[in-house]
Design a protein around this motif. Structure first.
Motif, PDB file in Angstrom:
ATOM      1  N   PRO A   1       4.763  -2.021  -6.749  1.00 62.12           N
ATOM      2  CA  PRO A   1       4.859  -2.923  -7.892  1.00 62.12           C
ATOM      3  C   PRO A   1       6.132  -2.681  -8.704  1.00 62.12           C
ATOM      4  O   PRO A   1       6.682  -1.588  -8.702  1.00 62.12           O
ATOM      5  CB  PRO A   1       3.604  -2.602  -8.705  1.00 62.12           C
ATOM      6  CG  PRO A   1       3.272  -1.183  -8.359  1.00 62.12           C
ATOM      7  CD  PRO A   1       3.670  -1.027  -6.921  1.00 62.12           C
ATOM      8  N   PHE A   2       6.557  -3.722  -9.397  1.00 64.75           N
ATOM      9  CA  PHE A   2       7.819  -3.691 -10.109  1.00 64.75           C
ATOM     10  C   PHE A   2       7.653  -3.125 -11.517  1.00 64.75           C
ATOM     11  O   PHE A   2       6.563  -3.188 -12.093  1.00 64.75           O
ATOM     12  CB  PHE A   2       8.388  -5.109 -10.210  1.00 64.75           C
ATOM     13  CG  PHE A   2       8.686  -5.736  -8.888  1.00 64.75           C
ATOM     14  CD1 PHE A   2       9.847  -5.417  -8.194  1.00 64.75           C
ATOM     15  CD2 PHE A   2       7.810  -6.649  -8.321  1.00 64.75           C
ATOM     16  CE1 PHE A   2      10.123  -5.992  -6.970  1.00 64.75           C
ATOM     17  CE2 PHE A   2       8.085  -7.230  -7.098  1.00 64.75           C
ATOM     18  CZ  PHE A   2       9.242  -6.896  -6.409  1.00 64.75           C
ATOM     19  N   PRO A   3       8.729  -2.615 -12.088  1.00 70.79           N
ATOM     20  CA  PRO A   3       8.689  -2.281 -13.519  1.00 70.79           C
ATOM     21  C   PRO A   3       8.353  -3.527 -14.333  1.00 70.79           C
ATOM     22  O   PRO A   3       8.536  -4.662 -13.876  1.00 70.79           O
ATOM     23  CB  PRO A   3      10.108  -1.788 -13.814  1.00 70.79           C
ATOM     24  CG  PRO A   3      10.664  -1.376 -12.488  1.00 70.79           C
ATOM     25  CD  PRO A   3      10.025  -2.292 -11.476  1.00 70.79           C
ATOM     26  N   LEU A   4       7.895  -3.303 -15.547  1.00 67.94           N
ATOM     27  CA  LEU A   4       7.458  -4.380 -16.428  1.00 67.94           C
ATOM     28  C   LEU A   4       8.351  -4.422 -17.668  1.00 67.94           C
ATOM     29  O   LEU A   4       8.539  -3.408 -18.336  1.00 67.94           O
ATOM     30  CB  LEU A   4       6.006  -4.154 -16.838  1.00 67.94           C
ATOM     31  CG  LEU A   4       5.409  -5.091 -17.892  1.00 67.94           C
ATOM     32  CD1 LEU A   4       5.340  -6.518 -17.368  1.00 67.94           C
ATOM     33  CD2 LEU A   4       4.013  -4.601 -18.293  1.00 67.94           C
ATOM     34  N   MET A   5       8.893  -5.591 -17.961  1.00 66.37           N
ATOM     35  CA  MET A   5       9.655  -5.808 -19.192  1.00 66.37           C
ATOM     36  C   MET A   5       8.937  -6.860 -20.031  1.00 66.37           C
ATOM     37  O   MET A   5       8.672  -7.959 -19.558  1.00 66.37           O
ATOM     38  CB  MET A   5      11.076  -6.286 -18.886  1.00 66.37           C
ATOM     39  CG  MET A   5      11.885  -6.653 -20.143  1.00 66.37           C
ATOM     40  SD  MET A   5      13.506  -7.389 -19.774  1.00 66.37           S
ATOM     41  CE  MET A   5      14.375  -5.962 -19.104  1.00 66.37           C
ATOM     42  N   VAL A   6       8.626  -6.515 -21.259  1.00 67.47           N
ATOM     43  CA  VAL A   6       8.079  -7.479 -22.207  1.00 67.47           C
ATOM     44  C   VAL A   6       9.238  -7.921 -23.093  1.00 67.47           C
ATOM     45  O   VAL A   6       9.884  -7.093 -23.737  1.00 67.47           O
ATOM     46  CB  VAL A   6       6.936  -6.880 -23.035  1.00 67.47           C
ATOM     47  CG1 VAL A   6       6.295  -7.962 -23.911  1.00 67.47           C
ATOM     48  CG2 VAL A   6       5.885  -6.253 -22.126  1.00 67.47           C
TER      49      VAL A   6
ATOM     50  N   ARG B   1       5.618   1.961 -15.937  1.00 65.01           N
ATOM     51  CA  ARG B   1       7.073   1.751 -16.074  1.00 65.01           C
ATOM     52  C   ARG B   1       7.302   0.491 -16.902  1.00 65.01           C
ATOM     53  O   ARG B   1       7.458  -0.600 -16.368  1.00 65.01           O
ATOM     54  CB  ARG B   1       7.732   1.625 -14.698  1.00 65.01           C
ATOM     55  CG  ARG B   1       7.712   2.916 -13.882  1.00 65.01           C
ATOM     56  CD  ARG B   1       8.538   2.768 -12.606  1.00 65.01           C
ATOM     57  NE  ARG B   1       7.916   1.838 -11.678  1.00 65.01           N
ATOM     58  CZ  ARG B   1       8.577   1.256 -10.668  1.00 65.01           C
ATOM     59  NH1 ARG B   1       9.881   1.484 -10.482  1.00 65.01           N
ATOM     60  NH2 ARG B   1       7.948   0.438  -9.838  1.00 65.01           N
ATOM     61  N   VAL B   2       7.300   0.683 -18.215  1.00 58.33           N
ATOM     62  CA  VAL B   2       7.328  -0.444 -19.141  1.00 58.33           C
ATOM     63  C   VAL B   2       8.503  -0.299 -20.096  1.00 58.33           C
ATOM     64  O   VAL B   2       8.721   0.774 -20.686  1.00 58.33           O
ATOM     65  CB  VAL B   2       6.015  -0.534 -19.948  1.00 58.33           C
ATOM     66  CG1 VAL B   2       6.045  -1.745 -20.880  1.00 58.33           C
ATOM     67  CG2 VAL B   2       4.811  -0.579 -19.021  1.00 58.33           C
ATOM     68  N   VAL B   3       9.252  -1.376 -20.252  1.00 58.22           N
ATOM     69  CA  VAL B   3      10.286  -1.447 -21.283  1.00 58.22           C
ATOM     70  C   VAL B   3      10.039  -2.703 -22.105  1.00 58.22           C
ATOM     71  O   VAL B   3       9.420  -3.660 -21.640  1.00 58.22           O
ATOM     72  CB  VAL B   3      11.709  -1.475 -20.693  1.00 58.22           C
ATOM     73  CG1 VAL B   3      12.007  -0.219 -19.903  1.00 58.22           C
ATOM     74  CG2 VAL B   3      11.917  -2.713 -19.814  1.00 58.22           C
ATOM     75  N   ILE B   4      10.520  -2.678 -23.345  1.00 54.87           N
ATOM     76  CA  ILE B   4      10.494  -3.869 -24.179  1.00 54.87           C
ATOM     77  C   ILE B   4      11.930  -4.259 -24.460  1.00 54.87           C
ATOM     78  O   ILE B   4      12.843  -3.422 -24.460  1.00 54.87           O
ATOM     79  CB  ILE B   4       9.696  -3.656 -25.474  1.00 54.87           C
ATOM     80  CG1 ILE B   4      10.173  -2.406 -26.226  1.00 54.87           C
ATOM     81  CG2 ILE B   4       8.219  -3.568 -25.176  1.00 54.87           C
ATOM     82  CD1 ILE B   4       9.460  -2.187 -27.545  1.00 54.87           C
TER      83      ILE B   4
ATOM     84  N   GLY C   1      11.541   2.529 -22.422  1.00 52.83           N
ATOM     85  CA  GLY C   1      12.804   2.164 -23.040  1.00 52.83           C
ATOM     86  C   GLY C   1      12.677   0.924 -23.900  1.00 52.83           C
ATOM     87  O   GLY C   1      11.695   0.174 -23.832  1.00 52.83           O
ATOM     88  N   GLN C   2      13.713   0.716 -24.728  1.00 50.76           N
ATOM     89  CA  GLN C   2      13.820  -0.489 -25.550  1.00 50.76           C
ATOM     90  C   GLN C   2      15.252  -1.006 -25.442  1.00 50.76           C
ATOM     91  O   GLN C   2      16.210  -0.285 -25.713  1.00 50.76           O
ATOM     92  CB  GLN C   2      13.435  -0.207 -27.005  1.00 50.76           C
ATOM     93  CG  GLN C   2      14.091   1.005 -27.632  1.00 50.76           C
ATOM     94  CD  GLN C   2      13.650   1.253 -29.056  1.00 50.76           C
ATOM     95  OE1 GLN C   2      13.390   0.338 -29.836  1.00 50.76           O
ATOM     96  NE2 GLN C   2      13.561   2.530 -29.429  1.00 50.76           N
ATOM     97  N   LEU C   3      15.379  -2.245 -25.001  1.00 49.71           N
ATOM     98  CA  LEU C   3      16.670  -2.902 -24.854  1.00 49.71           C
ATOM     99  C   LEU C   3      16.852  -3.818 -26.056  1.00 49.71           C
ATOM    100  O   LEU C   3      16.133  -4.814 -26.199  1.00 49.71           O
ATOM    101  CB  LEU C   3      16.714  -3.693 -23.547  1.00 49.71           C
ATOM    102  CG  LEU C   3      17.907  -4.635 -23.343  1.00 49.71           C
ATOM    103  CD1 LEU C   3      19.228  -3.880 -23.375  1.00 49.71           C
ATOM    104  CD2 LEU C   3      17.756  -5.405 -22.036  1.00 49.71           C
ATOM    105  N   LEU C   4      17.818  -3.480 -26.920  1.00 50.58           N
ATOM    106  CA  LEU C   4      18.022  -4.200 -28.173  1.00 50.58           C
ATOM    107  C   LEU C   4      19.393  -4.868 -28.127  1.00 50.58           C
ATOM    108  O   LEU C   4      20.423  -4.195 -28.211  1.00 50.58           O
ATOM    109  CB  LEU C   4      17.937  -3.234 -29.364  1.00 50.58           C
ATOM    110  CG  LEU C   4      16.722  -2.284 -29.382  1.00 50.58           C
ATOM    111  CD1 LEU C   4      16.792  -1.371 -30.601  1.00 50.58           C
ATOM    112  CD2 LEU C   4      15.417  -3.058 -29.355  1.00 50.58           C
ATOM    113  N   VAL C   5      19.387  -6.178 -27.983  1.00 48.08           N
ATOM    114  CA  VAL C   5      20.626  -6.942 -27.833  1.00 48.08           C
ATOM    115  C   VAL C   5      20.997  -7.558 -29.183  1.00 48.08           C
ATOM    116  O   VAL C   5      20.247  -8.363 -29.726  1.00 48.08           O
ATOM    117  CB  VAL C   5      20.464  -8.035 -26.764  1.00 48.08           C
ATOM    118  CG1 VAL C   5      21.753  -8.832 -26.619  1.00 48.08           C
ATOM    119  CG2 VAL C   5      20.056  -7.416 -25.423  1.00 48.08           C
ATOM    120  N   TYR C   6      22.129  -7.148 -29.714  1.00 49.38           N
ATOM    121  CA  TYR C   6      22.597  -7.493 -31.065  1.00 49.38           C
ATOM    122  C   TYR C   6      21.414  -7.713 -32.011  1.00 49.38           C
ATOM    123  O   TYR C   6      21.203  -8.794 -32.557  1.00 49.38           O
ATOM    124  CB  TYR C   6      23.569  -8.691 -31.082  1.00 49.38           C
ATOM    125  CG  TYR C   6      23.368  -9.783 -30.047  1.00 49.38           C
ATOM    126  CD1 TYR C   6      22.355 -10.738 -30.171  1.00 49.38           C
ATOM    127  CD2 TYR C   6      24.206  -9.894 -28.955  1.00 49.38           C
ATOM    128  CE1 TYR C   6      22.187 -11.749 -29.260  1.00 49.38           C
ATOM    129  CE2 TYR C   6      24.051 -10.910 -28.013  1.00 49.38           C
ATOM    130  CZ  TYR C   6      23.032 -11.833 -28.183  1.00 49.38           C
ATOM    131  OH  TYR C   6      22.856 -12.846 -27.265  1.00 49.38           O
TER     132      TYR C   6
END
Length: 313
Positions: free
Chosen positions: A77-82, A152-155, A182-187
Protein backbone atom coordinates in the motif's frame (compact mmCIF):
# COMPACT_ATOMS: atom_id res chain seq x y z
CA UNK A 1 16.38 38.70 -8.18
CA UNK A 2 13.63 40.19 -10.39
CA UNK A 3 10.29 38.48 -10.81
CA UNK A 4 10.72 35.39 -12.98
CA UNK A 5 9.67 36.25 -16.58
CA UNK A 6 7.33 33.25 -16.71
CA UNK A 7 5.60 34.45 -13.53
CA UNK A 8 5.43 38.00 -14.88
CA UNK A 9 3.61 36.75 -17.96
CA UNK A 10 0.93 35.23 -15.75
CA UNK A 11 0.70 38.41 -13.68
CA UNK A 12 0.30 40.48 -16.85
CA UNK A 13 -2.53 38.26 -18.08
CA UNK A 14 -4.46 38.83 -14.86
CA UNK A 15 -3.65 42.51 -14.41
CA UNK A 16 -7.05 43.66 -15.66
CA UNK A 17 -9.06 41.63 -13.15
CA UNK A 18 -10.66 43.58 -10.29
CA UNK A 19 -8.78 43.34 -6.98
CA UNK A 20 -10.00 40.57 -4.72
CA UNK A 21 -10.78 42.86 -1.80
CA UNK A 22 -13.25 44.83 -3.97
CA UNK A 23 -15.36 41.76 -4.73
CA UNK A 24 -18.19 40.04 -2.94
CA UNK A 25 -17.53 36.52 -1.71
CA UNK A 26 -19.60 35.08 -4.58
CA UNK A 27 -17.71 37.16 -7.15
CA UNK A 28 -14.35 36.12 -5.70
CA UNK A 29 -15.28 32.46 -5.83
CA UNK A 30 -16.35 32.82 -9.44
CA UNK A 31 -13.08 34.53 -10.30
CA UNK A 32 -10.98 31.77 -8.76
CA UNK A 33 -13.12 29.01 -10.28
CA UNK A 34 -12.66 30.55 -13.73
CA UNK A 35 -8.86 30.56 -13.62
CA UNK A 36 -7.34 28.64 -16.48
CA UNK A 37 -3.70 27.70 -16.98
CA UNK A 38 -3.23 26.28 -20.50
CA UNK A 39 -0.14 24.11 -20.76
CA UNK A 40 -0.16 22.79 -17.21
CA UNK A 41 1.72 19.60 -16.38
CA UNK A 42 -1.04 17.15 -15.45
CA UNK A 43 0.45 13.72 -14.74
CA UNK A 44 -1.58 10.54 -15.00
CA UNK A 45 -2.88 8.92 -11.84
CA UNK A 46 -4.53 5.53 -11.51
CA UNK A 47 -7.94 6.83 -10.46
CA UNK A 48 -9.77 9.76 -8.89
CA UNK A 49 -12.89 9.21 -6.79
CA UNK A 50 -15.22 11.67 -5.07
CA UNK A 51 -16.86 10.57 -1.86
CA UNK A 52 -18.26 11.91 1.39
CA UNK A 53 -17.59 11.36 5.06
CA UNK A 54 -19.49 12.42 8.12
CA UNK A 55 -17.84 15.60 9.34
CA UNK A 56 -18.35 17.66 12.49
CA UNK A 57 -21.27 19.52 10.93
CA UNK A 58 -22.63 17.04 8.40
CA UNK A 59 -21.44 15.63 5.10
CA UNK A 60 -17.85 16.51 4.19
CA UNK A 61 -16.63 16.03 0.63
CA UNK A 62 -13.36 14.34 -0.26
CA UNK A 63 -11.52 13.66 -3.50
CA UNK A 64 -9.21 10.64 -3.43
CA UNK A 65 -6.31 10.26 -5.86
CA UNK A 66 -4.54 6.93 -6.26
CA UNK A 67 -1.06 6.87 -7.81
CA UNK A 68 -0.12 4.73 -10.81
CA UNK A 69 0.55 1.09 -10.02
CA UNK A 70 -2.27 0.57 -7.52
CA UNK A 71 -3.35 -3.05 -7.43
CA UNK A 72 -0.27 -4.41 -9.16
CA UNK A 73 2.76 -2.62 -7.75
CA UNK A 74 4.77 -4.43 -5.07
CA UNK A 75 5.27 -1.01 -3.47
CA UNK A 76 1.68 -0.84 -2.27
CA UNK A 77 0.00 0.00 0.00
CA UNK A 78 0.99 3.58 -0.70
CA UNK A 79 1.80 6.36 1.74
CA UNK A 80 -1.16 8.58 2.59
CA UNK A 81 -1.26 12.36 2.14
CA UNK A 82 -4.18 14.36 3.50
CA UNK A 83 -4.31 17.63 1.56
CA UNK A 84 -6.00 20.93 2.41
CA UNK A 85 -6.42 23.38 -0.45
CA UNK A 86 -5.59 27.04 -0.21
CA UNK A 87 -8.40 29.55 -0.37
CA UNK A 88 -7.79 32.30 2.14
CA UNK A 89 -10.33 30.17 4.05
CA UNK A 90 -12.96 31.70 1.73
CA UNK A 91 -12.50 30.71 -1.93
CA UNK A 92 -11.22 27.70 -3.96
CA UNK A 93 -12.35 24.11 -3.92
CA UNK A 94 -11.45 20.54 -4.76
CA UNK A 95 -11.67 21.53 -8.44
CA UNK A 96 -9.29 24.50 -8.28
CA UNK A 97 -6.59 22.29 -6.75
CA UNK A 98 -7.17 19.18 -8.85
CA UNK A 99 -3.99 19.67 -10.88
CA UNK A 100 -1.87 20.30 -7.79
CA UNK A 101 -3.19 17.13 -6.16
CA UNK A 102 -2.49 15.08 -9.29
CA UNK A 103 1.11 16.33 -9.30
CA UNK A 104 1.52 15.47 -5.62
CA UNK A 105 -0.10 12.07 -6.04
CA UNK A 106 2.02 11.01 -9.00
CA UNK A 107 5.22 12.71 -7.84
CA UNK A 108 5.19 11.51 -4.25
CA UNK A 109 3.59 8.14 -4.99
CA UNK A 110 0.92 8.79 -2.35
CA UNK A 111 -2.77 8.27 -2.07
CA UNK A 112 -3.95 11.87 -1.72
CA UNK A 113 -7.16 12.68 0.14
CA UNK A 114 -8.16 16.25 -0.72
CA UNK A 115 -10.58 17.75 1.80
CA UNK A 116 -13.52 20.01 0.91
CA UNK A 117 -13.60 21.73 4.30
CA UNK A 118 -16.20 24.36 5.15
CA UNK A 119 -15.41 27.87 3.95
CA UNK A 120 -15.88 31.25 5.59
CA UNK A 121 -17.80 33.45 6.00
CA UNK A 122 -20.60 30.86 6.10
CA UNK A 123 -18.51 28.79 8.53
CA UNK A 124 -16.01 30.85 10.49
CA UNK A 125 -13.01 29.78 12.60
CA UNK A 126 -12.60 27.09 13.88
CA UNK A 127 -14.92 25.24 11.47
CA UNK A 128 -12.27 24.61 8.80
CA UNK A 129 -9.72 23.25 11.23
CA UNK A 130 -12.37 21.04 12.87
CA UNK A 131 -13.12 19.57 9.43
CA UNK A 132 -9.46 19.04 8.60
CA UNK A 133 -8.76 17.26 11.88
CA UNK A 134 -11.79 15.01 11.41
CA UNK A 135 -10.83 14.26 7.80
CA UNK A 136 -7.28 13.33 8.79
CA UNK A 137 -8.55 10.91 11.41
CA UNK A 138 -11.06 9.46 8.93
CA UNK A 139 -8.43 9.00 6.23
CA UNK A 140 -6.09 7.14 8.58
CA UNK A 141 -8.89 4.97 9.96
CA UNK A 142 -9.92 4.06 6.41
CA UNK A 143 -6.44 3.90 4.93
CA UNK A 144 -6.51 0.19 4.12
CA UNK A 145 -9.69 0.58 2.09
CA UNK A 146 -8.04 3.43 0.19
CA UNK A 147 -4.99 1.37 -0.68
CA UNK A 148 -2.87 3.38 1.75
CA UNK A 149 -0.64 2.63 4.73
CA UNK A 150 -1.98 4.10 8.01
CA UNK A 151 1.56 4.07 9.38
CA UNK A 152 2.91 6.39 6.66
CA UNK A 153 0.87 9.57 6.81
CA UNK A 154 1.72 13.15 5.91
CA UNK A 155 -0.47 16.24 5.84
CA UNK A 156 -0.08 19.01 3.30
CA UNK A 157 -1.56 22.27 2.14
CA UNK A 158 -0.87 25.50 0.32
CA UNK A 159 -1.50 29.02 1.65
CA UNK A 160 -4.56 28.83 3.94
CA UNK A 161 -4.32 25.06 3.45
CA UNK A 162 -0.77 25.28 4.78
CA UNK A 163 -2.21 27.00 7.84
CA UNK A 164 -4.73 24.19 8.23
CA UNK A 165 -2.01 21.55 7.86
CA UNK A 166 0.13 23.25 10.51
CA UNK A 167 -2.86 23.61 12.81
CA UNK A 168 -3.92 20.01 12.26
CA UNK A 169 -0.44 18.89 13.30
CA UNK A 170 -0.73 21.04 16.44
CA UNK A 171 -4.16 19.68 17.28
CA UNK A 172 -3.11 16.08 16.77
CA UNK A 173 -0.20 16.69 19.14
CA UNK A 174 -2.44 18.43 21.68
CA UNK A 175 -5.63 16.37 21.39
CA UNK A 176 -4.37 12.96 20.33
CA UNK A 177 -4.61 11.39 16.94
CA UNK A 178 -2.76 9.43 14.33
CA UNK A 179 1.00 9.55 14.08
CA UNK A 180 2.20 11.84 11.32
CA UNK A 181 5.49 11.41 9.48
CA UNK A 182 5.55 14.91 8.08
CA UNK A 183 3.84 18.19 7.24
CA UNK A 184 4.28 19.85 3.85
CA UNK A 185 3.55 23.58 4.21
CA UNK A 186 3.51 25.48 0.92
CA UNK A 187 3.75 29.26 1.42
CA UNK A 188 1.61 28.85 4.54
CA UNK A 189 -0.45 31.44 6.37
CA UNK A 190 0.98 31.27 9.90
CA UNK A 191 0.01 34.60 11.45
CA UNK A 192 -2.61 37.33 11.34
CA UNK A 193 -1.87 40.33 9.12
CA UNK A 194 -1.66 42.65 12.16
CA UNK A 195 1.02 43.71 12.99
CA UNK A 196 2.37 42.10 9.83
CA UNK A 197 5.88 41.45 8.55
CA UNK A 198 8.34 43.23 6.26
CA UNK A 199 7.35 40.99 3.34
CA UNK A 200 3.69 41.84 3.93
CA UNK A 201 4.59 45.46 3.23
CA UNK A 202 7.30 44.92 0.57
CA UNK A 203 5.01 42.65 -1.47
CA UNK A 204 1.77 44.39 -0.54
CA UNK A 205 0.64 44.67 -4.15
CA UNK A 206 1.69 43.81 -7.67
CA UNK A 207 2.46 40.11 -7.22
CA UNK A 208 -0.95 38.44 -7.19
CA UNK A 209 -1.84 38.04 -3.52
CA UNK A 210 -1.96 41.44 -1.83
CA UNK A 211 -2.00 42.74 1.72
CA UNK A 212 -5.51 44.06 1.16
CA UNK A 213 -6.48 40.60 -0.03
CA UNK A 214 -5.13 39.02 3.14
CA UNK A 215 -7.07 41.52 5.26
CA UNK A 216 -10.21 40.58 3.28
CA UNK A 217 -9.58 36.88 3.86
CA UNK A 218 -8.88 37.21 7.61
CA UNK A 219 -11.87 39.49 8.17
CA UNK A 220 -14.13 36.86 6.62
CA UNK A 221 -12.50 33.95 8.49
CA UNK A 222 -12.52 35.19 12.06
CA UNK A 223 -15.71 35.59 14.06
CA UNK A 224 -13.98 37.92 16.51
CA UNK A 225 -10.75 39.89 16.29
CA UNK A 226 -9.29 38.23 19.38
CA UNK A 227 -9.43 34.86 17.62
CA UNK A 228 -6.36 36.05 15.68
CA UNK A 229 -4.20 35.29 18.72
CA UNK A 230 -5.39 31.69 19.01
CA UNK A 231 -2.64 29.26 17.94
CA UNK A 232 -5.18 27.24 15.96
CA UNK A 233 -5.78 30.35 13.84
CA UNK A 234 -2.22 31.74 13.91
CA UNK A 235 0.11 28.79 14.54
CA UNK A 236 3.13 31.08 14.70
CA UNK A 237 1.69 32.30 18.02
CA UNK A 238 1.65 28.82 19.56
CA UNK A 239 3.80 28.96 22.72
CA UNK A 240 5.38 25.55 22.09
CA UNK A 241 6.11 23.89 18.73
CA UNK A 242 8.00 20.90 20.11
CA UNK A 243 6.83 17.38 19.41
CA UNK A 244 5.50 18.16 15.94
CA UNK A 245 6.23 16.01 12.87
CA UNK A 246 9.09 16.90 10.50
CA UNK A 247 8.27 19.80 8.21
CA UNK A 248 9.03 20.95 4.69
CA UNK A 249 8.25 24.64 4.29
CA UNK A 250 8.15 26.34 0.89
CA UNK A 251 8.23 30.13 0.53
CA UNK A 252 8.37 32.51 -2.42
CA UNK A 253 10.41 35.71 -2.73
CA UNK A 254 7.55 37.91 -3.96
CA UNK A 255 4.93 36.75 -1.48
CA UNK A 256 3.37 38.80 1.32
CA UNK A 257 3.42 35.58 3.39
CA UNK A 258 7.15 34.89 2.87
CA UNK A 259 8.38 36.12 6.24
CA UNK A 260 5.70 34.45 8.37
CA UNK A 261 6.33 31.12 6.64
CA UNK A 262 10.07 31.43 7.23
CA UNK A 263 9.53 32.52 10.83
CA UNK A 264 7.43 29.40 11.41
CA UNK A 265 10.15 27.20 9.92
CA UNK A 266 12.72 28.85 12.19
CA UNK A 267 10.58 28.32 15.28
CA UNK A 268 10.09 24.67 14.34
CA UNK A 269 13.85 24.26 14.03
CA UNK A 270 14.41 25.97 17.37
CA UNK A 271 11.88 23.58 18.94
CA UNK A 272 13.88 20.59 17.69
CA UNK A 273 11.54 19.66 14.84
CA UNK A 274 13.45 18.46 11.75
CA UNK A 275 12.59 21.17 9.24
CA UNK A 276 13.60 21.96 5.68
CA UNK A 277 12.99 25.51 4.48
CA UNK A 278 13.27 26.32 0.80
CA UNK A 279 12.69 29.81 -0.62
CA UNK A 280 12.10 30.08 -4.36
CA UNK A 281 13.52 33.33 -5.65
CA UNK A 282 11.64 35.11 -8.41
CA UNK A 283 8.42 33.29 -7.50
CA UNK A 284 5.16 34.68 -6.17
CA UNK A 285 2.36 33.36 -4.00
CA UNK A 286 0.48 30.61 -5.82
CA UNK A 287 3.30 29.47 -8.08
CA UNK A 288 2.59 25.81 -7.22
CA UNK A 289 -0.41 26.10 -9.55
CA UNK A 290 1.83 26.46 -12.62
CA UNK A 291 4.03 23.39 -13.30
CA UNK A 292 4.49 23.11 -17.04
CA UNK A 293 4.12 26.87 -17.44
CA UNK A 294 6.64 28.11 -14.87
CA UNK A 295 9.80 26.01 -14.83
CA UNK A 296 10.54 26.66 -11.16
CA UNK A 297 7.02 25.58 -10.22
CA UNK A 298 7.63 22.12 -11.61
CA UNK A 299 11.03 21.96 -9.91
CA UNK A 300 9.54 23.06 -6.59
CA UNK A 301 6.79 20.45 -6.70
CA UNK A 302 9.34 17.78 -7.62
CA UNK A 303 11.50 18.82 -4.65
CA UNK A 304 8.54 18.69 -2.29
CA UNK A 305 7.53 15.27 -3.61
CA UNK A 306 11.07 13.97 -3.11
CA UNK A 307 10.91 15.08 0.53
CA UNK A 308 7.58 13.31 1.00
CA UNK A 309 9.02 10.12 -0.47
CA UNK A 310 12.02 10.39 1.86
CA UNK A 311 10.00 10.76 5.07
CA UNK A 312 7.66 7.94 4.02
CA UNK A 313 10.42 5.54 2.95
Amino acid sequence: MPVDPQVQQLLDLRATLPPLHTLTVAEAREQFAARDFPGLRIPKVACVVNRDMQGPAGSLGLRIYTPPGHGSSPRGPFPLMVFFHGSGFVVCSLDTHDGMCRNLCAGAGCVVVSVDYRLAPEAKFPAATDDCLAATRWAVANAAALGADPGRVVIAGDSAGGNLAAVTALRIRDEGGPKLLGQLLVYPVTDHYDPGTPSMMENAEGYGLTRDGMIWFWDHYLAARWDAAHPYASPLRAPDLSGLPPAFVVTAEYDPLRDEGEAYAQRLQEAGVPTVLTRWDGMNHGFFFAPGIVDKAGAAIDEACAWVRSVCA
